[in-house]
Design a protein around this motif. Structure first.
Motif, PDB file in Angstrom:
ATOM      1  N   ARG A 148       2.665   4.007   7.781  1.00 28.33           N
ATOM      2  CA  ARG A 148       2.152   4.019   6.039  1.00 28.33           C
ATOM      3  C   ARG A 148       1.079   3.502   5.909  1.00 28.33           C
ATOM      4  N   SER A 149       0.890   1.987   6.395  1.00 31.41           N
ATOM      5  CA  SER A 149      -0.304   1.524   6.006  1.00 31.41           C
ATOM      6  C   SER A 149      -1.645   2.175   6.520  1.00 31.41           C
ATOM      7  N   ALA A 150      -1.692   2.962   7.689  1.00 34.35           N
ATOM      8  CA  ALA A 150      -2.888   3.738   8.086  1.00 34.35           C
ATOM      9  C   ALA A 150      -3.107   4.902   6.952  1.00 34.35           C
ATOM     10  N   GLU A 151      -1.827   5.549   6.647  1.00 37.72           N
ATOM     11  CA  GLU A 151      -1.914   6.770   5.544  1.00 37.72           C
ATOM     12  C   GLU A 151      -2.454   6.060   4.192  1.00 37.72           C
ATOM     13  N   GLU A 152      -2.062   5.105   3.854  1.00 36.77           N
ATOM     14  CA  GLU A 152      -2.621   4.494   2.382  1.00 36.77           C
ATOM     15  C   GLU A 152      -4.259   4.160   2.723  1.00 36.77           C
ATOM     16  N   ASP A 153      -4.445   3.573   3.787  1.00 39.48           N
ATOM     17  CA  ASP A 153      -5.823   3.623   4.138  1.00 39.48           C
ATOM     18  C   ASP A 153      -6.627   4.741   4.060  1.00 39.48           C
ATOM     19  N   ALA A 154      -6.074   5.685   4.877  1.00 44.47           N
ATOM     20  CA  ALA A 154      -6.824   7.132   4.968  1.00 44.47           C
ATOM     21  C   ALA A 154      -6.946   7.558   3.373  1.00 44.47           C
ATOM     22  N   ARG A 155      -6.007   7.638   2.552  1.00 47.33           N
ATOM     23  CA  ARG A 155      -6.195   7.699   1.051  1.00 47.33           C
ATOM     24  C   ARG A 155      -7.121   7.248   0.489  1.00 47.33           C
ATOM     25  N   GLU A 156      -7.116   6.050   0.487  1.00 52.59           N
ATOM     26  CA  GLU A 156      -8.330   5.194  -0.165  1.00 52.59           C
ATOM     27  C   GLU A 156      -9.662   5.779   0.429  1.00 52.59           C
ATOM     28  N   ARG A 157      -9.827   5.921   1.759  1.00 51.56           N
ATOM     29  CA  ARG A 157     -11.015   6.276   2.268  1.00 51.56           C
ATOM     30  C   ARG A 157     -11.547   7.662   1.816  1.00 51.56           C
ATOM     31  N   LEU A 158     -10.462   8.642   1.752  1.00 57.39           N
ATOM     32  CA  LEU A 158     -10.647   9.878   1.375  1.00 57.39           C
ATOM     33  C   LEU A 158     -10.999   9.908  -0.468  1.00 57.39           C
ATOM     34  N   MET A 159     -10.321   9.201  -1.234  1.00 58.50           N
ATOM     35  CA  MET A 159     -10.951   8.952  -2.606  1.00 58.50           C
ATOM     36  C   MET A 159     -12.081   8.408  -2.640  1.00 58.50           C
ATOM     37  N   ILE A 160     -12.675   7.609  -1.788  1.00 57.68           N
ATOM     38  CA  ILE A 160     -14.118   7.065  -1.941  1.00 57.68           C
ATOM     39  C   ILE A 160     -14.914   8.298  -1.522  1.00 57.68           C
TER      40      ILE A 160
END
Length: 160
Positions: free
Chosen positions: A129-141
């Motif tokens: 779940r933490s890895a998914e949240e990090d990936a979502r943040e990177r994607l939005m950037i």
């Protein structure tokens, strides 16, 4: 090997073709700074995207331009073991955007930013779940930076 003459002539050639730095006086980068209000959905992805766009474009109390962006994210399995367990996901994102005149609502430019980010699903539920949240943040950037790049490439005279 580039000759010395070609290297010295490069600035003249670039100036002759109409090249101008984005952030130079009169450049699109400066024309956008502190003039744009960002409209994005009230979701976590929308918040992250809006925050990055505001970091790059500035915030203003009296906007003359509106940037409407609506991110869409699709989760796709990227790696599957022989027994069918998914070990990696890709988040494929797109962000259709429109730059509007704040007063009239006239569309000045539009486009779509795209990108993806991946994450591993091999750890615990909390780690995944933490890895998914990090990936979502990177994607939005990534999507926000793509939008800003596309705005910076607008032809001169596009912005009021």
């Amino acid at each position: 090997m580039i000759s010395r003459r070609a290297l010295l002539a490069a600035p003249l050639i670039l100036a002759a073709c109409g090249f101008a730095p984005v952030h130079a006086p009169g450049g699109v980068g400066r024309a956008l700074r502190d003039r744009v209000t960002v409209e994005a959905p009230d979701t976590q992805d929308g918040f992250r995207l809006r925050a990055r766009l505001e970091d790059r474009l500035g915030q203003t109390e009296a906007p003359t331009l509106r940037l409407a962006v609506d991110p869409v994210v699709e989760e796709v399995s990227a790696a599957v073991t022989p027994d069918g367990a998914i070990t990696r996901y890709n988040l494929e994102g797109r962000a259709p955007w429109r730059l509007l005149a704040a007063d009239s609502g006239a569309v000045l430019a539009q486009g779509e930013a795209t990108g993806f980010a991946g994450y591993s699903a091999t750890g615990t539920i909390v780690a995944t779940r933490s890895a998914e949240e990090d990936a979502r943040e990177r994607l939005m950037i990534l999507l926000a930076d793509d939008v800003v790049t596309r705005l910076a490439l607008l032809p001169p005279g596009t912005l009021p």
